[in-house]
Design a protein around this motif. Structure first.
Motif, PDB file in Angstrom:
ATOM      1  N   GLU A  29      10.195   3.310  -5.274  1.00  0.00           N
ATOM      2  CA  GLU A  29      10.748   1.959  -5.365  1.00  0.00           C
ATOM      3  C   GLU A  29       9.645   0.910  -5.372  1.00  0.00           C
ATOM      4  O   GLU A  29       9.736  -0.095  -6.079  1.00  0.00           O
ATOM      5  CB  GLU A  29      11.719   1.703  -4.221  1.00  0.00           C
ATOM      6  N   GLU A  30       8.588   1.142  -4.589  1.00  0.00           N
ATOM      7  CA  GLU A  30       7.473   0.192  -4.543  1.00  0.00           C
ATOM      8  C   GLU A  30       6.383   0.548  -5.543  1.00  0.00           C
ATOM      9  O   GLU A  30       5.865  -0.330  -6.238  1.00  0.00           O
ATOM     10  CB  GLU A  30       6.884   0.152  -3.139  1.00  0.00           C
ATOM     11  N   GLU A  36       6.432   2.459  -8.376  1.00  0.00           N
ATOM     12  CA  GLU A  36       6.870   2.407  -9.771  1.00  0.00           C
ATOM     13  C   GLU A  36       6.027   3.290 -10.704  1.00  0.00           C
ATOM     14  O   GLU A  36       5.894   3.008 -11.891  1.00  0.00           O
ATOM     15  CB  GLU A  36       6.879   0.961 -10.286  1.00  0.00           C
TER      16      GLU A  36
END
Length: 296
Positions: free
Chosen positions: A90-91, A93
């Motif tokens: 999610e962070e 990528e």
């Protein structure tokens, strides 16, 4: 986040029988979903501290170089060893940017995941599907969120995965479910299998590919059986597995034949594909001569 060195990200597959893909790619090493049955824990894969997620160092440059060397566009499978949509994605990528590279180099992709984070990348996936096959595979072994919480403790619940499946299908992506493993003595009931079929049909997805049983081998077997004892205390599941299967690797459900009949009848009734050749044919239809290479 820890990083591990990697000379290459793309590796040619020995066969194209698994969803037609001819290359594999794993951006991450290890997984934190904690699924009791995960075959990737097996000693043969030599992944130390499997529950610790590590990323491949300089992964995007390595992937870009691998893609640039390809004479013809690849059809790339990701998620075969480690989930490409673990919580760190999610962070970071890394998976998203890898898909952007796959798009830029005109390649196709087949993704296996237990995470609804995949819907974040619908825009990139639809762009890839404009020129190459895309197959989105969400693993759902049961539609029962409470049961899944015991056997897949850190993965998003099935309800979220089926909701993600509906969004993928609604965006026009070729999406479906991996109904595997179906754990003997826990998930191998007609009711459980039919509930997954109904969920997939309700989501408007294209396919379900099943395995009515589980695998057990050195390293993974111990984790699985001990995990069953902790998750289902007093039910004697470890002893039952050992009595039924011993040290076998392929452990089919005793009800596999009955489940197959129930499953296939339900899929045919709802127009859901379940045969691998039919799934590959449908996923690659319309991509010209490229699809011929997927069956080499």
């Amino acid at each position: 986040m820890e990083y591990v060195a990697a000379r290459h990200l793309l590796h040619r597959s020995k066969s194209t029988e698994w969803f037609g893909t001819d290359h594999t790619m794993n951006i991450y090493r290890g997984c934190c979903h904690g699924c009791l049955y995960c075959d990737s824990r097996s000693d043969c894969y030599q992944i130390d501290s499997f529950d610790t997620v590590r990323a491949k160092a300089d992964a995007l440059r390595v992937l870009r170089d691998d893609l640039a060397r390809k004479v013809r566009p690849a059809f790339i499978c990701t998620g075969s060893m480690s989930d490409p949509y673990n919580p760190f994605e999610e962070e970071l990528e890394l998976t998203r940017h890898a898909l952007e590279l796959i798009d830029a180099y005109g390649c196709g992709v087949a993704i296996a995941t237990k995470s609804d984070l995949i819907v974040r990348d619908i825009d990139v996936l639809t762009s890839i599907q404009d020129h190459s096959p895309v197959i989105c595979k969400l693993t759902v072994t049961t539609a029962d969120d409470a049961l899944a919480a015991k056997i897949e403790p850190n993965a998003p619940p099935p309800a979220r995965r089926l909701a993600a499946l509906e969004k993928l299908a609604g965006a026009g992506l070729f999406a479906g479910v991996l109904l595997m493993p179906v754990l003997p003595f826990l998930e191998d009931s007609g009711e459980n299998v039919l509930s997954v079929v109904e969920g997939v049909a309700g989501a408007g997805a294209k396919f379900i590919y099943p395995a009515f049983g589980v695998t057990m081998r050195q390293g993974q077997r111990e984790f699985f059986l001990d995990g069953l004892e902790r998750a289902f205390p007093g039910q004697g599941l470890k002893e039952r597995y050992l009595r039924q299967y011993g040290d076998r690797y392929q452990c089919a459900s005793p009800r596999a034949r009955t489940l197959w009949r129930v499953f296939t009848e339900a899929c045919r009734k709802r127009g859901i594909l379940y045969d691998m050749k039919s799934i590959i044919r449908a996923a690659t239809l319309g991509y010209g001569d490229r699809q011929l290479t997927f069956f080499d």
